[in-house]
Design a protein around this motif. Structure first.
Motif, mmCIF file in Angstrom:
data_model
loop_
_atom_site.group_PDB
_atom_site.id
_atom_site.type_symbol
_atom_site.label_atom_id
_atom_site.label_comp_id
_atom_site.label_asym_id
_atom_site.label_seq_id
_atom_site.Cartn_x
_atom_site.Cartn_y
_atom_site.Cartn_z
ATOM 1 N N GLY A 181 1.023 -1.261 -0.052
ATOM 2 C CA GLY A 181 0.202 -0.436 -0.107
ATOM 3 C C GLY A 181 1.198 0.922 0.011
ATOM 4 O O GLY A 181 2.000 1.840 -0.118
ATOM 5 N N SER A 182 -0.023 2.110 0.857
ATOM 6 C CA SER A 182 1.124 4.374 -0.092
ATOM 7 C C SER A 182 1.818 3.572 1.229
ATOM 8 O O SER A 182 0.835 3.601 2.473
ATOM 9 C CB SER A 182 -0.226 4.490 0.205
ATOM 10 N N CYS A 183 2.740 4.911 1.276
ATOM 11 C CA CYS A 183 3.546 5.319 2.289
ATOM 12 C C CYS A 183 2.530 6.225 3.473
ATOM 13 O O CYS A 183 1.776 7.089 2.831
ATOM 14 C CB CYS A 183 4.755 5.463 2.251
ATOM 15 N N TYR A 184 3.010 6.404 4.471
ATOM 16 C CA TYR A 184 2.712 7.377 5.486
ATOM 17 C C TYR A 184 3.332 8.445 4.914
ATOM 18 O O TYR A 184 4.546 8.929 3.933
ATOM 19 C CB TYR A 184 3.591 7.159 6.820
ATOM 20 N N PRO A 185 2.549 9.964 5.449
ATOM 21 C CA PRO A 185 3.369 11.504 4.559
ATOM 22 C C PRO A 185 4.451 11.694 5.668
ATOM 23 O O PRO A 185 4.995 10.725 6.448
ATOM 24 C CB PRO A 185 2.119 12.034 5.335
ATOM 25 N N CYS A 186 5.107 12.417 4.479
ATOM 26 C CA CYS A 186 6.221 12.963 5.364
ATOM 27 C C CYS A 186 6.200 13.342 6.260
ATOM 28 O O CYS A 186 5.639 14.390 6.879
ATOM 29 C CB CYS A 186 6.930 13.953 4.227
ATOM 30 N N PRO A 187 6.825 12.836 7.610
ATOM 31 C CA PRO A 187 6.681 13.998 8.650
ATOM 32 C C PRO A 187 7.555 14.454 9.428
ATOM 33 O O PRO A 187 7.098 15.546 9.897
ATOM 34 C CB PRO A 187 7.222 12.548 9.985
ATOM 35 N N GLU A 188 8.640 15.750 8.411
ATOM 36 C CA GLU A 188 9.535 16.372 8.413
ATOM 37 C C GLU A 188 8.343 17.844 7.897
ATOM 38 O O GLU A 188 7.707 17.515 7.364
ATOM 39 C CB GLU A 188 10.550 16.749 7.189
ATOM 40 N N VAL A 189 8.926 18.585 8.234
ATOM 41 C CA VAL A 189 8.662 20.799 8.292
ATOM 42 C C VAL A 189 9.404 21.308 7.881
ATOM 43 O O VAL A 189 10.458 21.245 8.422
ATOM 44 C CB VAL A 189 7.185 20.622 9.984
ATOM 45 N N VAL A 190 8.739 21.678 7.110
ATOM 46 C CA VAL A 190 9.859 22.875 5.899
ATOM 47 C C VAL A 190 9.112 24.022 7.439
ATOM 48 O O VAL A 190 8.119 24.825 7.166
ATOM 49 C CB VAL A 190 9.547 22.803 4.751
ATOM 50 N N GLN A 191 9.933 25.114 7.303
ATOM 51 C CA GLN A 191 10.095 26.501 6.995
ATOM 52 C C GLN A 191 9.528 27.602 6.155
ATOM 53 O O GLN A 191 10.812 27.575 5.134
ATOM 54 C CB GLN A 191 11.381 27.056 8.492
ATOM 55 N N VAL A 192 8.818 28.218 5.345
ATOM 56 C CA VAL A 192 8.756 28.980 4.566
ATOM 57 C C VAL A 192 8.518 30.490 4.815
ATOM 58 O O VAL A 192 7.969 30.868 6.367
ATOM 59 C CB VAL A 192 7.104 29.221 4.299
ATOM 60 N N LYS A 193 10.187 31.038 4.460
ATOM 61 C CA LYS A 193 10.341 32.344 5.175
ATOM 62 C C LYS A 193 9.841 33.341 4.155
ATOM 63 O O LYS A 193 9.944 32.904 3.214
ATOM 64 C CB LYS A 193 11.982 31.852 5.997
ATOM 65 N N CYS A 194 10.092 34.687 5.019
ATOM 66 C CA CYS A 194 9.392 35.867 4.145
ATOM 67 C C CYS A 194 11.541 35.972 3.279
ATOM 68 O O CYS A 194 12.113 35.508 3.286
ATOM 69 C CB CYS A 194 9.431 36.739 4.759
ATOM 70 N N ALA A 195 11.606 37.059 2.463
ATOM 71 C CA ALA A 195 12.185 38.163 1.972
ATOM 72 C C ALA A 195 13.711 37.681 2.729
ATOM 73 O O ALA A 195 14.388 37.451 2.330
ATOM 74 C CB ALA A 195 12.296 38.955 0.733
ATOM 75 N N CYS A 196 13.641 38.575 3.887
ATOM 76 C CA CYS A 196 14.230 38.645 5.277
ATOM 77 C C CYS A 196 14.888 37.794 5.851
ATOM 78 O O CYS A 196 15.775 37.677 6.844
ATOM 79 C CB CYS A 196 14.194 40.234 5.984
#
Length: 863
Positions: A477-492
């Motif tokens: 079957g399908s794998c579990y979702p990726c447990p990692e968390v990514v930070q989306v930052k503004c330009a600065c």
């Protein structure tokens, strides 16, 4: 069957905008295709226009949004005020009852992120959760999913579990896990309807003044762990904050008076000694006020075993112990003693006093306990360990033998059979080719019975984020979702937003309240203040006064950082159907003119400093040899002036890795007298001692000696004389004519001859023996006596008479010779002399001189 996150999350916004479905572009294409003319050129134009329109929409909307009614960029202040009012209304009941909101910072941060654009993401489809979509929240990790996504996930999970075996295929009572925390739910707990966070209201109506997917009422959920109180916040996502109620509780040991404390932190200690009696009933607890049971007594005391025969030092916490002595008390039969080890209960009756059977159990007899039961003589017939055959031995004591009967055995997989002893297991070498439960890998186990073990290999499939691979064991079957968390930052980078891995490219960055920190595009220090943003800042329109690149001189030209230039078309047209595009312009920064100021610049090897124009200033080669000391320490680098990487651990004049390597032989001066060259290549330090043999003539030039070079060069003058000597008698002759009596030596022989010679008086009459050296140095060693003088006088007289007579005879002959010359004829001619007689005195002198020189040279060579 593809999982939901593979069916809907493919592409992650590469070909579509946030609010556009994958089918939108296709619908446009098909509509344009169906209503245009049927010619190929018209269909091609329709498809090209639709593709250009889709690309334009994608370029305009390059970021996705988690809400359809987000505020515009110009309404940031209004959006912040609106968000603050919602949070304040959410914490109204909590703050009014407690008056302290310090414990709410984590919850406030969680709710604040829920308002951010793109903060809530469904981990199954990797898409943002909008405020108008039906969602479901996990009770274990509080992660939010779309209702259709979690329903499909639950259905797929139950189907995969039920299809593992044939017995329960189609059974729908299996549990299904949460995609993130794997909290298990029963099949009846599969969500079928959209509820708010607290579960009070079904299908909550979106309200712009309420938290998305919230009903706006008090949460009223029980706290975890349960304390009897309920949550006072408004309907909210995530876990409830700590219980804020004030209760009056005593300390954990119950000795102190009750004090008011918060329910979430009501456990406290009074700091006094516990003093409760420990289980040993001898000592008391010495720890401070604590909760629960007291720890075991740590002290040691002398305790008896259960039979009371031995005493030992043991922990008070374990007073019951058994010694290793056999009981040994007499049994009731009076013939045997108890064989049990240290025990407390009664020994009981003799085990041999009851009716006993023979070892095989076929015959029974009643005998005294002192008599052993004899064997019956019948066949044992006990079941062997194989469980198929019986023991063929006669009734015996002890265990039965191993079954050795030859039987036809089948292997574990049932493919082959073989005749072999019954107690041995037959395993064939055939490897199982069935697929394991992962449906990807073969079993490959030898003689597999059919129930293949679960796959133990790593899954390694790419997760839905397209950035990581599944770290779990290979699974169906399908794998579990990726447990990692990514930070989306503004330009600065000062404002960030946490999103699941895979959503960082399609998530709209958070709005930043900070001022733009990008440096100006020109030399001007002042600029109109504006907020943090993506993209380039407005171009500068003032005159250029910045220093030229790589120097401190000012540019004499106007500002040219932002110049609009016409872009050159790239490539040719693909065909006649492609129309030439309009000329495009792009903003570029033109380079400053080259600086013509002469700058003193050092060469690559730091040999000289020469003036070089500023725009061409840089390391240059002066053409001189490098001159740095090579690793050998004897030569220098002969390459042309070049760059040398400095080594902090070495001196500046030493060669670097860019310099040449010394390949010459050692040229260091050898020790005095050593004619051999060093065998090592050019090196540092002293050369190794020379061990070659030197061919040397001895002092007397007769014997050839072979002497080690080191010994000859390191010896002093006396040692060299001794080494070169052949230790034989010197063959030279002294001036006196005798042979030298010393051993082979250097230089001239000593003029001291000790050989005995005879010395005569002047008249040769008297003879005496003296040493040769004395005879040559001293005179008048032997003098004539009176007899010698008398004989000499007589001899003188005789010689005088003889001389007078001789003179008269010569005079007479002379007179006679003169008379014969007068009688010769005058016509006689004297014969002429020959060439040899005429020039012999001129030829003999040089010939004799040459012969003497050759002889002298030969004598010198042989000495």
């Amino acid at each position: 069957m593809e999982p939901a996150w593979r069916q809907q999350g493919r592409g992650r916004g590469r070909g579509q905008s946030r609010g556009q479905t994958p089918s939108d572009v296709c619908v446009c294409c098909f509509v344009g295709f169906s209503f245009e003319a049927t010619s190929p050129q018209s269909r091609f134009d329709a498809i090209r226009r639709s593709n250009q329109a889709a690309a334009q929409r994608l370029a305009e909307k390059q970021y996705s949004s988690s809400s359809e009614d987000d505020d515009d960029a110009d309404d940031d202040n209004a959006g912040l005020v609106k968000r603050g009012r919602i949070l304040e209304s959410t914490f109204t009941t909590y703050a009014s009852q407690t008056g302290d909101v310090s414990d709410l910072e984590h919850t406030r941060q969680y709710l604040n992120e829920a308002f951010q654009s793109g903060a809530v993401t469904c981990l199954i489809c990797i898409a943002s959760v909008k405020r108008t979509q039906a969602v479901w929240s996990c009770v274990g990790c509080y992660c939010i999913f779309h209702i259709p996504c979690i329903q499909k996930w639950a259905k797929d999970s139950i189907f995969l579990v039920s299809s593992a075996t044939d017995e329960d295929f189609g059974n729908k009572n299996h549990p299904w896990p949460c995609p993130k925390c794997r909290y298990e739910y029963s099949s009846q707990q599969t969500p079928t309807r959209y509820y708010c966070y607290c579960g009070k209201e079904a299908d909550p109506v979106p309200d712009p003044w309420l938290l998305p997917h919230s009903c706006g009422q008090v949460c009223d959920r029980d706290f975890k762990p349960p304390c009897g109180h309920r949550c006072l916040l408004l309907c909210h996502p995530g876990p409830c904050p700590p219980c804020p109620k004030m209760v009056s509780v005593s300390c954990v040991c119950g000795k102190a008076a009750p004090v008011p404390r918060r329910c979430s932190n009501k456990a406290w200690t009074c700091g006094k000694i516990c003093n409760r009696t420990l289980p040993c009933r001898t000592h008391t607890c010495t720890h401070t006020c604590h909760a629960g049971m007291c720890e075991p007594c740590p002290r040691v005391s002398r305790q008896k075993c259960v039979c009371g025969r031995k005493q030992a030092e043991r922990q008070c916490a374990s007073p019951v112990w058994h010694c290793d002595q056999v009981c040994g008390r007499p049994l009731t039969c009076g013939n045997h003693t108890c064989e049990r080890v240290c025990h407390t209960d009664v020994c009981g009756e003799c085990p041999r006093a009851v009716n006993r059977t023979c070892p095989c159990g076929k015959s029974k007899c009643a005998l005294p306990c002192t008599v052993d039961v004899p064997t019956c003589g019948d066949t044992c017939d006990k079941k062997l360990d194989c469980g198929l055959h019986t023991c063929s031995m006669r009734c015996h004591r002890g265990p039965c033998e191993t079954c050795r009967q030859e039987v036809e055995k089948h292997c574990r997989c049932g493919r082959y059979s073989k005749s072999m002893p019954c107690h041995k297991e037959y395993l064939c070498e055939n490897k199982c080719s069935q697929t394991r439960n992962c449906n990807r890998h073969q079993c490959r186990r030898k003689c597999c019975p059919g129930k293949c073990p679960p796959c133990d290999l790593s899954c390694g499939r790419t997760l839905g984020c397209r950035n990581h691979k599944c770290p779990s064991v290979c699974h169906p079957g399908s794998c579990y979702p990726c447990p990692e968390v990514v930070q989306v930052k503004c330009a600065c980078g000062s404002t960030s937003l946490s999103v699941p891995c895979g959503r960082e490219k399609s998530t709209k960055p958070p709005r930043c309240r900070e001022l733009c920190s990008k440096p100006p595009s020109c030399h001007h220090s002042s600029r109109e203040h504006h907020r943090c943003h993506f993209g380039s800042c407005p171009p500068c329109k003032q005159e250029c006064q910045l220093p030229l690149p790589a120097c401190t001189h000012l540019c004499p030209q106007p500002c040219h950082d932002q110049v609009l230039l016409k872009a050159h078309p790239q490539g040719q047209l693909a065909g006649p159907w492609e129309q030439p595009s309009a000329p495009a312009f792009e903003c570029k920064a033109l380079p400053c003119p080259p600086c013509q100021v002469p700058i003193p610049t050092a060469c690559l090897g730091k040999h000289e400093v020469s003036p070089v124009l500023c725009h061409v200033r840089g390391p240059f080669s002066c053409g001189r040899p490098c001159g740095r000391s090579l690793t050998c320490g004897n030569h220098t680098c002969s390459l042309e002036c070049h760059t040398v990487t400095p080594d902090p651990s070495s001196e500046k004049k030493e060669a670097g890795k860019e310099c040449e390597q010394c390949e010459e032989s050692c040229s260091k001066p050898r020790p005095a007298g050593c004619p051999h060259a060093c065998a090592l290549p050019c090196h540092r330090g002293n050369c190794p001692p020379c061990t070659q043999m030197i061919r040397q003539r001895c002092h007397c030039k007769i014997t050839t000696l072979y002497i080690e070079c080191l010994k000859l060069t390191s010896a002093d003058d006396e040692g060299k004389k001794w080494l070169i000597s052949c230790k034989n008698q010197c063959p030279k002759q002294l001036k006196c004519g005798h042979r030298c009596k010393e051993q082979c030596h250097e230089g001239e022989c000593a003029d001291t001859c000790n050989q005995r010679v005879k010395v005569k008086c002047p008249c040769k009459r008297i003879k005496k023996e003296f040493s040769c050296s004395r005879a040559r140095q001293e005179e008048d060693l032997v003098l004539c006596d009176d007899t010698c003088r008398e004989l000499q006088r007589k001899h003188t007289e005789v010689m005088c008479v003889h001389t007078h007579t001789q003179a008269e005879l010569e005079a007479f002959e002379k007179r006679q010779k003169g008379k014969r010359k007068k009688n010769r004829r005058n016509t006689e001619v004297e014969p002429e002399e020959g060439a040899w007689l005429k020039y012999r005195k001129y030829l003999l002198v040089p010939v004799c001189g040459a012969l003497l020189a050759v002889g002298a040279f030969y004598l010198l060579q042989t000495m």
